[in-house]
Design a protein around this motif. Structure first.
Motif, mmCIF file in Angstrom:
data_model
loop_
_atom_site.group_PDB
_atom_site.id
_atom_site.type_symbol
_atom_site.label_atom_id
_atom_site.label_comp_id
_atom_site.label_asym_id
_atom_site.label_seq_id
_atom_site.Cartn_x
_atom_site.Cartn_y
_atom_site.Cartn_z
ATOM 1 N N LYS A 1 21.648 21.623 -12.442
ATOM 2 C CA LYS A 1 21.722 20.161 -12.543
ATOM 3 C C LYS A 1 20.780 19.501 -11.539
ATOM 4 C CE LYS A 1 26.525 19.605 -14.127
ATOM 5 N NZ LYS A 1 27.866 19.069 -13.736
ATOM 6 N N THR A 2 20.682 20.090 -10.352
ATOM 7 C CA THR A 2 19.783 19.546 -9.324
ATOM 8 C C THR A 2 18.335 19.589 -9.809
ATOM 9 O OG1 THR A 2 21.282 20.304 -7.577
ATOM 10 C CG2 THR A 2 19.025 19.760 -6.924
ATOM 11 N N VAL A 3 17.951 20.726 -10.374
ATOM 12 C CA VAL A 3 16.595 20.853 -10.913
ATOM 13 C C VAL A 3 16.375 19.845 -12.036
ATOM 14 C CG1 VAL A 3 14.973 22.382 -12.060
ATOM 15 C CG2 VAL A 3 16.484 23.287 -10.276
ATOM 16 N N LYS A 4 17.357 19.739 -12.927
ATOM 17 C CA LYS A 4 17.222 18.851 -14.079
ATOM 18 C C LYS A 4 17.125 17.386 -13.656
ATOM 19 C CE LYS A 4 19.157 17.925 -18.663
ATOM 20 N NZ LYS A 4 19.026 16.465 -18.578
ATOM 21 N N GLY B 1 0.780 -1.237 0.000
ATOM 22 C CA GLY B 1 0.000 0.000 0.000
ATOM 23 C C GLY B 1 0.808 1.281 0.000
ATOM 24 N N CYS B 2 2.095 1.206 -0.313
ATOM 25 C CA CYS B 2 2.921 2.419 -0.368
ATOM 26 C C CYS B 2 2.534 3.256 -1.586
ATOM 27 C CB CYS B 2 4.401 2.055 -0.434
ATOM 28 S SG CYS B 2 5.505 3.481 -0.508
ATOM 29 N N THR B 3 2.227 4.513 -1.364
ATOM 30 C CA THR B 3 1.840 5.413 -2.454
ATOM 31 C C THR B 3 2.934 6.412 -2.806
ATOM 32 O OG1 THR B 3 0.860 7.003 -0.905
ATOM 33 C CG2 THR B 3 -0.582 5.263 -1.783
ATOM 34 N N THR B 4 3.788 6.736 -1.819
ATOM 35 C CA THR B 4 4.787 7.782 -2.014
ATOM 36 C C THR B 4 6.052 7.444 -1.251
ATOM 37 O OG1 THR B 4 3.007 9.428 -2.147
ATOM 38 C CG2 THR B 4 5.251 10.262 -1.838
ATOM 39 N N ILE B 5 7.180 7.705 -1.880
ATOM 40 C CA ILE B 5 8.480 7.571 -1.228
ATOM 41 C C ILE B 5 9.177 8.919 -1.282
ATOM 42 C CG2 ILE B 5 10.815 6.776 -1.769
ATOM 43 C CD1 ILE B 5 9.867 3.997 -1.844
ATOM 44 N N THR B 6 9.840 9.280 -0.179
ATOM 45 C CA THR B 6 10.634 10.503 -0.168
ATOM 46 C C THR B 6 12.092 10.141 0.083
ATOM 47 O OG1 THR B 6 10.959 12.653 0.921
ATOM 48 C CG2 THR B 6 10.072 10.875 2.276
ATOM 49 N N PHE B 7 12.995 10.718 -0.705
ATOM 50 C CA PHE B 7 14.412 10.404 -0.551
ATOM 51 C C PHE B 7 15.246 11.661 -0.758
ATOM 52 C CE2 PHE B 7 13.450 9.631 -5.033
ATOM 53 C CZ PHE B 7 14.465 10.330 -5.677
ATOM 54 N N GLY B 8 16.471 11.612 -0.271
ATOM 55 C CA GLY B 8 17.383 12.739 -0.406
ATOM 56 C C GLY B 8 18.130 12.685 -1.728
ATOM 57 N N LEU B 9 17.723 13.506 -2.677
ATOM 58 C CA LEU B 9 18.494 13.672 -3.901
ATOM 59 C C LEU B 9 19.675 14.606 -3.628
ATOM 60 C CD1 LEU B 9 17.065 14.105 -7.464
ATOM 61 C CD2 LEU B 9 18.808 15.694 -6.651
ATOM 62 N N GLU B 10 19.429 15.619 -2.821
ATOM 63 C CA GLU B 10 20.408 16.582 -2.297
ATOM 64 C C GLU B 10 20.963 17.529 -3.367
ATOM 65 O OE1 GLU B 10 19.630 16.128 0.493
ATOM 66 O OE2 GLU B 10 19.821 14.068 1.151
ATOM 67 N N THR B 11 21.721 16.998 -4.331
ATOM 68 C CA THR B 11 22.323 17.853 -5.355
ATOM 69 C C THR B 11 22.496 17.065 -6.648
ATOM 70 O OG1 THR B 11 24.315 19.096 -6.003
ATOM 71 C CG2 THR B 11 24.623 17.285 -4.453
ATOM 72 N N GLY B 12 22.411 17.761 -7.776
ATOM 73 C CA GLY B 12 22.613 17.130 -9.071
ATOM 74 C C GLY B 12 24.075 16.935 -9.423
ATOM 75 N N ASN B 13 24.996 17.425 -8.577
ATOM 76 C CA ASN B 13 26.431 17.233 -8.788
ATOM 77 C C ASN B 13 26.867 16.034 -7.953
ATOM 78 O OD1 ASN B 13 29.313 17.341 -8.422
ATOM 79 N ND2 ASN B 13 29.287 19.454 -9.169
ATOM 80 N N GLU B 14 27.091 14.912 -8.612
ATOM 81 C CA GLU B 14 27.415 13.673 -7.894
ATOM 82 C C GLU B 14 28.684 13.809 -7.056
ATOM 83 O OE1 GLU B 14 28.902 9.378 -9.359
ATOM 84 O OE2 GLU B 14 26.884 9.920 -10.071
#
Length: 355
Positions: free
Chosen positions: A342-345, A281-294
């Motif tokens: 990059k983060t936005v993209k 029944g999981c509908t949403t997951i939230t995770f830390g993307l943090e930054t688009g610069n690896e």
């Protein structure tokens, strides 16, 4: 004895609900007062007739802590006043520099509070209570050695009644949060866990988890009394043990069966886990993307999650129709404007629905 917990923010604190459940199971009483929801906090404190006042505050609330503690001391000159929470654990000297504070808890509060009750009642010397800061008869600040970490997470049920009975509007919230663990094995540079783990070295296992049956009992108790539309697992360890997760999700689907969302690390999500979550029944997951610069994610933030991890996580979640939320940072050290774009993209590319 009776403790009155005092806080600023209008939401249930995980620490307070755990401590209240523990203390009530030991025959003590507990109440909570939320400054933001009280017309007259001092009058409310007086009405509790508590033997100990316990303030829980975050680092962003230190100004409120100093002001509130001083007002309490002026109104109740003989009331014992203790401060706890993560801020108190990490910066006990700063907390004790506030003249109105009598005690600071430098670790898990369960055994600390039981033993502090005994000291306040004159049944033991204050310098024999581990894990606290206090003032000597001469007015000097002293600290006892940090106490062992509390390990028995299934010894009592978290007590949300302490909030919902006094503040029914909180009980009517359609999204209710739960956490089935303490501690985190990772060392992200922006998180308090690495500091807490450092000061807890040698004091017992830092990463602890509630058994599935016990955790389900806690959730069932709350949902049956107050209802819920969505459950949110704000839990650092929710996906880190497949055996635990498989057992827990089976019980959750059988006994609760409400839509839920959870916090995860992107590198912990694979095809098997995504399928398990969707089925339960999981509908949403939230995770830390943090930054688009690896590279910045790895070197500055000390978070060893690659873009490939994030893309794999997003792929299997989309496949199983689980929505994604992400947390992101801007203006971190060494970040350029191009990095911010990059983060936005990256959010757009992987299909994040809410950033």
């Amino acid at each position: 004895m009776k403790i009155c917990f005092i806080q600023k923010g209008a939401f249930p604190y995980f620490g307070v609900i755990e401590l209240s459940g523990f203390l009530k199971a030991k025959g003590h009483e507990a109440t909570v007062l939320i400054d933001d929801l009280e017309v007259d906090l001092l009058a409310a404190i007086e009405s509790t007739q508590a033997d100990l006042l316990g303030i829980s505050c975050m680092s962003t609330e230190t100004g409120w802590l100093a002001e509130t503690a001083t007002e309490i001391r002026q109104r109740f000159p003989n009331a014992p006043l203790a401060v706890g929470g993560v801020h108190a654990m990490l910066y006990p000297e700063m907390v004790m520099s506030i003249a109105a504070v009598d005690y600071v808890c430098t670790g898990d509060g369960e055994m600390n509070l039981l033993q502090l009750f005994e000291a306040i009642a004159g049944k033991r010397a204050i310098d024999t209570v581990p894990g606290i800061g206090y003032r000597t008869p001469g007015g000097q600040i002293a600290f006892t050695p940090r106490a062992p970490l509390y390990q028995t997470l299934d010894g009592s049920l978290a007590d949300r009644d302490i909030y919902y009975e006094r503040y029914p509007q909180l009980g009517r919230d359609e999204l209710k949060q739960f956490s089935g663990s303490r501690g985190c094995p990772f060392a992200c540079a922006f998180c308090f866990n690495s500091q807490l783990r450092r000061i807890a070295q040698g004091l017992g296992a830092y990463v602890r988890r509630k058994p599935p049956e016990h955790f389900i009992e806690e959730i069932t108790k709350t949902v049956s009394r107050y209802g819920v539309k969505t459950v949110y697992f704000a839990d650092d360890l929710f996906l880190t043990n497949k055996t635990w997760l498989r057992s827990f999700l089976a019980l959750y689907k059988e006994r609760i069966n409400a839509p839920f969302m959870c916090s995860v690390r992107a590198d912990a999500v694979d095809e098997e886990i995504a399928e398990m979550l969707a089925e339960a029944g999981c509908t949403t997951i939230t995770f830390g993307l943090e930054t688009g610069n690896e590279e910045l994610r790895k070197t500055v933030l000390q978070k060893s999650i690659t873009d490939a991890h994030i893309r794999r996580c997003a792929h299997v979640l989309r496949k199983h129709k689980i929505r994604m939320q992400s947390s992101n940072m801007f203006c971190i050290p060494d970040e350029t404007f191009e990095d911010a774009l990059k983060t936005v993209k990256l959010n757009i590319d992987v299909g994040v629905k809410f950033a």
